[in-house]
Design a protein around this motif. Structure first.
Motif, PDB file in Angstrom:
ATOM      1  N   ARG A  47      52.141  45.818  59.580  1.00  0.00           N
ATOM      2  CA  ARG A  47      51.663  45.033  60.856  1.00  0.00           C
ATOM      3  C   ARG A  47      50.186  44.946  60.886  1.00  0.00           C
ATOM      4  O   ARG A  47      49.500  45.762  60.226  1.00  0.00           O
ATOM      5  CB  ARG A  47      51.842  45.512  62.260  1.00  0.00           C
ATOM      6  N   ALA A  48      49.381  43.644  61.043  1.00  0.00           N
ATOM      7  CA  ALA A  48      48.044  43.618  60.958  1.00  0.00           C
ATOM      8  C   ALA A  48      47.676  42.445  61.620  1.00  0.00           C
ATOM      9  O   ALA A  48      48.288  41.168  61.966  1.00  0.00           O
ATOM     10  CB  ALA A  48      47.591  43.283  59.431  1.00  0.00           C
ATOM     11  N   ASN A  49      46.390  42.320  61.961  1.00  0.00           N
ATOM     12  CA  ASN A  49      45.704  41.137  62.497  1.00  0.00           C
ATOM     13  C   ASN A  49      44.917  40.551  61.284  1.00  0.00           C
ATOM     14  O   ASN A  49      44.709  40.823  60.380  1.00  0.00           O
ATOM     15  CB  ASN A  49      44.614  41.438  63.394  1.00  0.00           C
ATOM     16  N   PHE A  50      44.906  39.093  61.415  1.00  0.00           N
ATOM     17  CA  PHE A  50      44.258  38.427  60.303  1.00  0.00           C
ATOM     18  C   PHE A  50      43.281  37.318  61.070  1.00  0.00           C
ATOM     19  O   PHE A  50      43.535  36.716  61.739  1.00  0.00           O
ATOM     20  CB  PHE A  50      45.284  37.735  59.418  1.00  0.00           C
ATOM     21  N   GLU A  51      42.467  36.917  59.984  1.00  0.00           N
ATOM     22  CA  GLU A  51      41.304  35.752  60.401  1.00  0.00           C
ATOM     23  C   GLU A  51      41.101  35.120  59.007  1.00  0.00           C
ATOM     24  O   GLU A  51      40.819  35.817  58.008  1.00  0.00           O
ATOM     25  CB  GLU A  51      40.149  36.191  60.847  1.00  0.00           C
ATOM     26  N   GLN A  52      41.640  33.894  59.128  1.00  0.00           N
ATOM     27  CA  GLN A  52      41.690  32.957  58.000  1.00  0.00           C
ATOM     28  C   GLN A  52      40.297  32.068  58.203  1.00  0.00           C
ATOM     29  O   GLN A  52      40.198  31.241  59.128  1.00  0.00           O
ATOM     30  CB  GLN A  52      43.017  32.164  57.970  1.00  0.00           C
ATOM     31  N   GLN A  53      39.495  31.831  57.197  1.00  0.00           N
ATOM     32  CA  GLN A  53      38.514  30.903  56.975  1.00  0.00           C
ATOM     33  C   GLN A  53      38.834  29.858  55.924  1.00  0.00           C
ATOM     34  O   GLN A  53      38.726  30.335  54.782  1.00  0.00           O
ATOM     35  CB  GLN A  53      37.289  31.675  56.932  1.00  0.00           C
ATOM     36  N   LYS A  54      39.162  28.770  56.074  1.00  0.00           N
ATOM     37  CA  LYS A  54      39.277  27.614  55.164  1.00  0.00           C
ATOM     38  C   LYS A  54      38.115  26.517  55.259  1.00  0.00           C
ATOM     39  O   LYS A  54      37.565  26.028  56.027  1.00  0.00           O
ATOM     40  CB  LYS A  54      40.460  26.715  55.652  1.00  0.00           C
ATOM     41  N   LYS A  55      37.400  26.857  54.171  1.00  0.00           N
ATOM     42  CA  LYS A  55      36.180  25.905  53.645  1.00  0.00           C
ATOM     43  C   LYS A  55      36.421  24.778  52.955  1.00  0.00           C
ATOM     44  O   LYS A  55      37.230  24.632  51.915  1.00  0.00           O
ATOM     45  CB  LYS A  55      35.208  26.664  53.108  1.00  0.00           C
ATOM     46  N   TYR A  63      37.089  25.678  58.769  1.00  0.00           N
ATOM     47  CA  TYR A  63      38.162  26.034  59.761  1.00  0.00           C
ATOM     48  C   TYR A  63      38.553  27.672  60.061  1.00  0.00           C
ATOM     49  O   TYR A  63      38.920  28.179  58.944  1.00  0.00           O
ATOM     50  CB  TYR A  63      39.353  25.193  59.609  1.00  0.00           C
ATOM     51  N   VAL A  64      38.693  28.093  61.293  1.00  0.00           N
ATOM     52  CA  VAL A  64      38.663  29.576  61.496  1.00  0.00           C
ATOM     53  C   VAL A  64      40.178  29.576  62.276  1.00  0.00           C
ATOM     54  O   VAL A  64      40.444  28.913  63.276  1.00  0.00           O
ATOM     55  CB  VAL A  64      37.868  30.358  62.076  1.00  0.00           C
ATOM     56  N   SER A  65      41.367  30.421  61.798  1.00  0.00           N
ATOM     57  CA  SER A  65      42.409  30.708  62.592  1.00  0.00           C
ATOM     58  C   SER A  65      42.530  32.170  62.608  1.00  0.00           C
ATOM     59  O   SER A  65      42.270  32.943  61.681  1.00  0.00           O
ATOM     60  CB  SER A  65      43.653  29.817  61.808  1.00  0.00           C
ATOM     61  N   LYS A  66      43.172  32.619  63.619  1.00  0.00           N
ATOM     62  CA  LYS A  66      43.206  34.103  63.828  1.00  0.00           C
ATOM     63  C   LYS A  66      44.668  34.116  64.389  1.00  0.00           C
ATOM     64  O   LYS A  66      45.302  33.360  65.195  1.00  0.00           O
ATOM     65  CB  LYS A  66      42.210  34.721  64.776  1.00  0.00           C
ATOM     66  N   GLY A  67      45.309  35.460  64.078  1.00  0.00           N
ATOM     67  CA  GLY A  67      46.588  35.937  64.610  1.00  0.00           C
ATOM     68  C   GLY A  67      46.983  37.216  64.099  1.00  0.00           C
ATOM     69  O   GLY A  67      46.416  38.044  63.860  1.00  0.00           O
ATOM     70  N   THR A  68      48.222  37.411  64.187  1.00  0.00           N
ATOM     71  CA  THR A  68      48.808  38.622  63.566  1.00  0.00           C
ATOM     72  C   THR A  68      50.014  38.192  62.512  1.00  0.00           C
ATOM     73  O   THR A  68      50.770  37.186  62.426  1.00  0.00           O
ATOM     74  CB  THR A  68      49.741  39.252  64.676  1.00  0.00           C
ATOM     75  N   VAL A  69      50.149  39.372  61.804  1.00  0.00           N
ATOM     76  CA  VAL A  69      51.126  39.047  60.513  1.00  0.00           C
ATOM     77  C   VAL A  69      52.044  40.298  60.472  1.00  0.00           C
ATOM     78  O   VAL A  69      51.462  41.519  60.855  1.00  0.00           O
ATOM     79  CB  VAL A  69      50.709  38.683  59.112  1.00  0.00           C
ATOM     80  N   TRP A  79      54.304  35.049  60.661  1.00  0.00           N
ATOM     81  CA  TRP A  79      53.017  34.833  60.900  1.00  0.00           C
ATOM     82  C   TRP A  79      53.070  34.357  62.249  1.00  0.00           C
ATOM     83  O   TRP A  79      53.643  33.545  62.857  1.00  0.00           O
ATOM     84  CB  TRP A  79      52.136  33.967  60.032  1.00  0.00           C
ATOM     85  N   GLN A  80      51.863  34.992  63.421  1.00  0.00           N
ATOM     86  CA  GLN A  80      51.941  34.481  64.788  1.00  0.00           C
ATOM     87  C   GLN A  80      50.385  33.980  64.933  1.00  0.00           C
ATOM     88  O   GLN A  80      49.370  34.788  65.016  1.00  0.00           O
ATOM     89  CB  GLN A  80      52.356  35.559  65.705  1.00  0.00           C
ATOM     90  N   ILE A  81      50.157  32.804  64.954  1.00  0.00           N
ATOM     91  CA  ILE A  81      48.814  32.212  64.982  1.00  0.00           C
ATOM     92  C   ILE A  81      48.590  32.235  66.560  1.00  0.00           C
ATOM     93  O   ILE A  81      49.182  31.615  67.196  1.00  0.00           O
ATOM     94  CB  ILE A  81      48.652  30.677  64.235  1.00  0.00           C
ATOM     95  N   ALA A  87      51.292  28.953  67.037  1.00  0.00           N
ATOM     96  CA  ALA A  87      52.509  28.667  66.463  1.00  0.00           C
ATOM     97  C   ALA A  87      52.988  29.983  65.693  1.00  0.00           C
ATOM     98  O   ALA A  87      52.309  31.184  65.191  1.00  0.00           O
ATOM     99  CB  ALA A  87      51.844  27.876  65.310  1.00  0.00           C
ATOM    100  N   ASP A  88      54.281  30.048  65.494  1.00  0.00           N
ATOM    101  CA  ASP A  88      55.049  31.215  64.773  1.00  0.00           C
ATOM    102  C   ASP A  88      55.385  30.515  63.425  1.00  0.00           C
ATOM    103  O   ASP A  88      56.254  29.398  63.252  1.00  0.00           O
ATOM    104  CB  ASP A  88      56.483  31.450  65.425  1.00  0.00           C
ATOM    105  N   LEU A  89      55.324  31.156  62.329  1.00  0.00           N
ATOM    106  CA  LEU A  89      55.555  30.849  61.018  1.00  0.00           C
ATOM    107  C   LEU A  89      56.666  31.905  60.548  1.00  0.00           C
ATOM    108  O   LEU A  89      56.109  33.119  60.179  1.00  0.00           O
ATOM    109  CB  LEU A  89      54.423  30.674  60.074  1.00  0.00           C
ATOM    110  N   ILE A  90      57.682  31.510  60.121  1.00  0.00           N
ATOM    111  CA  ILE A  90      58.943  32.374  59.686  1.00  0.00           C
ATOM    112  C   ILE A  90      59.083  32.377  58.217  1.00  0.00           C
ATOM    113  O   ILE A  90      59.457  31.099  57.926  1.00  0.00           O
ATOM    114  CB  ILE A  90      59.950  32.754  60.417  1.00  0.00           C
ATOM    115  N   VAL A  91      59.189  33.490  57.490  1.00  0.00           N
ATOM    116  CA  VAL A  91      59.579  33.216  56.193  1.00  0.00           C
ATOM    117  C   VAL A  91      60.597  34.356  55.357  1.00  0.00           C
ATOM    118  O   VAL A  91      60.424  35.580  55.713  1.00  0.00           O
ATOM    119  CB  VAL A  91      58.184  33.373  55.039  1.00  0.00           C
ATOM    120  N   THR A  92      61.578  33.573  55.102  1.00  0.00           N
ATOM    121  CA  THR A  92      62.706  34.559  54.858  1.00  0.00           C
ATOM    122  C   THR A  92      62.998  34.188  53.178  1.00  0.00           C
ATOM    123  O   THR A  92      62.494  33.072  52.789  1.00  0.00           O
ATOM    124  CB  THR A  92      64.084  34.567  55.394  1.00  0.00           C
ATOM    125  N   PRO A  93      63.919  34.922  52.357  1.00  0.00           N
ATOM    126  CA  PRO A  93      64.013  34.314  51.108  1.00  0.00           C
ATOM    127  C   PRO A  93      64.929  33.090  51.240  1.00  0.00           C
ATOM    128  O   PRO A  93      64.971  32.367  50.130  1.00  0.00           O
ATOM    129  CB  PRO A  93      65.155  35.593  50.586  1.00  0.00           C
TER     130      PRO A  93
END
Length: 213
Positions: A47-55, A63-69, A79-81, A87-93
């Motif tokens: 589990r972690a917090n994240f900060e994304q910076q897209k230039k 553009y900055v987005s923050k949340g948890t993964v 991913w919970q932004i 937003a919730d982003l769910i990834v499975t196989p």
């Protein structure tokens, strides 16, 4: 469009950042890679917090987005932004799910060219080196008990259209990922407060993963 870019960049970054593949020509570097891989794949839950910076170079904007993964070896990646929108982003196989308060969409992994990208983080943490090796070359890898870093370049034509290279740094966990994209664009994700506890998923987390079964 902005939301789609956020989804693609977030998943691409984390998945690509740790694509540890056993294709080094120098044996010593291959040993370093294996040490990183073994360290990361040993934890069933992260589990972690994240900060994304897209230039975006053309607009001279970031553009900055923050949340948890959350990574769960048994369930997938969540991913919970929190900002700028929730937003919730769910990834499975099998599936990719994007869920907001007003919208819901799902894609079967096998039916999209981005499926292998989105599931790569899950493949890595689950120890699926074969799947990772299909898409990346390792330029360099360095490991010590206190720090490691890996530089990757895309192998497949699809990935070459998306970005030029990926730099990943970490200690026990992944700390930072930088993706050098096309046209001078870049995505940087920083992870903080990483932990392997609690290993038991909450009722809400289990419910979200059930959507992608």
């Amino acid at each position: 469009m902005k939301y789609q870019n956020l989804f693609r960049s977030t998943i691409l970054a984390l998945a690509s950042s740790m694509a540890i593949v056993p294709i080094m020509s120098v044996h010593a570097q291959n040993v370093e890679l294996q040490k990183v891989f073994q360290q990361l794949s040993a934890m069933p839950v992260v589990r972690a917090n994240f900060e994304q910076q897209k230039k975006l170079a053309s607009l001279n904007k970031t553009y900055v987005s923050k949340g948890t993964v959350l990574f769960s070896k048994n369930a997938g990646v969540l991913w919970q932004i929190q900002t700028p929108v929730k937003a919730d982003l769910i990834v499975t196989p099998k599936k990719l799910i994007q869920k907001t308060q007003r919208t819901y969409s799902q894609i079967e992994v096998e039916k999209t060219p981005y499926g292998s990208v989105a599931t790569m983080f899950l493949q890595l943490m689950s120890g699926n080196e074969t799947a990772l090796a299909k898409n990346f070359n390792v330029v360099s890898a360095e490991y010590s008990p206190t720090a490691w870093n890996v530089v990757l370049t895309p192998k497949s034509n699809l990935f070459k259209k998306l970005f030029d290279r990926v730099d990943a740094q970490g200690q026990r966990y992944v700390n930072k990922i930088v993706i050098q994209e096309k046209a001078g664009n870049s995505t940087t994700i920083r992870f903080t407060q990483q932990t392997s506890q609690p290993q038991t998923l909450t009722a809400n987390e289990n419910e979200l993963f059930q959507l992608a079964k």
